[in-house]
Design an enzyme around this catalytic site. Structure first.
Site, PDB file in Angstrom:
ATOM      1  N   GLU A 114      29.323  45.028  37.846  1.00 32.40           N
ATOM      2  CA  GLU A 114      27.867  45.235  37.176  1.00 32.40           C
ATOM      3  C   GLU A 114      26.720  44.862  38.096  1.00 32.40           C
ATOM      4  OE1 GLU A 114      27.744  47.681  34.624  1.00 32.40           O
ATOM      5  OE2 GLU A 114      29.989  47.535  34.367  1.00 32.40           O
TER       6      GLU A 114
ATOM      7  N   LEU B  24      37.343  49.368  40.089  1.00 33.05           N
ATOM      8  CA  LEU B  24      38.003  48.411  39.001  1.00 33.05           C
ATOM      9  C   LEU B  24      37.282  48.567  37.792  1.00 33.05           C
ATOM     10  CD1 LEU B  24      38.640  44.996  40.661  1.00 33.05           C
ATOM     11  CD2 LEU B  24      40.300  46.595  40.101  1.00 33.05           C
ATOM     12  N   ARG B  25      36.292  49.127  37.671  1.00 30.38           N
ATOM     13  CA  ARG B  25      35.322  49.323  36.534  1.00 30.38           C
ATOM     14  C   ARG B  25      36.269  49.894  35.415  1.00 30.38           C
ATOM     15  NH1 ARG B  25      31.882  51.613  32.999  1.00 30.38           N
ATOM     16  NH2 ARG B  25      30.331  50.253  32.288  1.00 30.38           N
ATOM     17  N   LYS B  26      36.812  51.299  35.774  1.00 29.49           N
ATOM     18  CA  LYS B  26      37.619  51.679  34.870  1.00 29.49           C
ATOM     19  C   LYS B  26      38.767  51.076  34.182  1.00 29.49           C
ATOM     20  CE  LYS B  26      39.588  56.243  33.404  1.00 29.49           C
ATOM     21  NZ  LYS B  26      39.724  57.637  33.847  1.00 29.49           N
TER      22      LYS B  26
END
Length: 139
Positions: free
Chosen positions: A49, A97-99
């Site tokens: 983020e 990596l967010r998902k």
């Protein structure tokens, strides 16, 4: 004339120090406990983020082409020279990596130390410095 929200960029860049400290501590003391696994997830999520928020502020402020995804934020800021080219592959792995972190968290391997946990401990401070240098140069 550009309006670059340097205050909000600075706030997000300041978070890198704590995120880095957490990643370093997790890497040094890793035993695979549930608490460490959850802390690692959160630190990696905050890293994603932070990097994408900073990138979005830069893209908007300098009126760069619109980003259509998190990966696009890395591509655009990389193409514009916001950070050195050798950082781009790792930053791309990070945003991918967010998902898994946000949508597929039930599959996340909490007992394992993710390779980016160690790698980001040195990359994030370098990213922060690169962004600060970019802003000085461009503003």
């Amino acid at each position: 004339m550009y309006y670059v929200n340097v205050e909000q960029i600075a706030v997000r860049l300041q978070a890198i120090d704590e995120i880095t400290k957490a990643l370093q501590e997790l890497s040094r003391q890793w035993q695979g406990s549930l608490l460490q696994g959850l802390a690692q997830e959160r630190a990696l999520h905050l890293a994603v983020e932070t990097v994408t928020d900073v990138g979005s502020y830069i893209i908007d402020g300098f009126i760069m082409r619109d980003a259509s995804s998190y990966e696009d934020i890395i591509d655009i800021t990389g193409e514009e020279g916001v950070f050195p080219a050798d950082m781009q592959p790792t930053l791309m792995k990070l945003v991918k990596l967010r998902k898994p972190l946000v949508q597929q968290y039930f599959e996340w391997q909490r007992a394992e130390l993710h390779p980016l946990t160690t790698e980001l401990a040195s990359l994030l401070p370098a990213f922060k410095e690169a962004v600060e240098q970019y802003l000085k140069r461009e503003l």
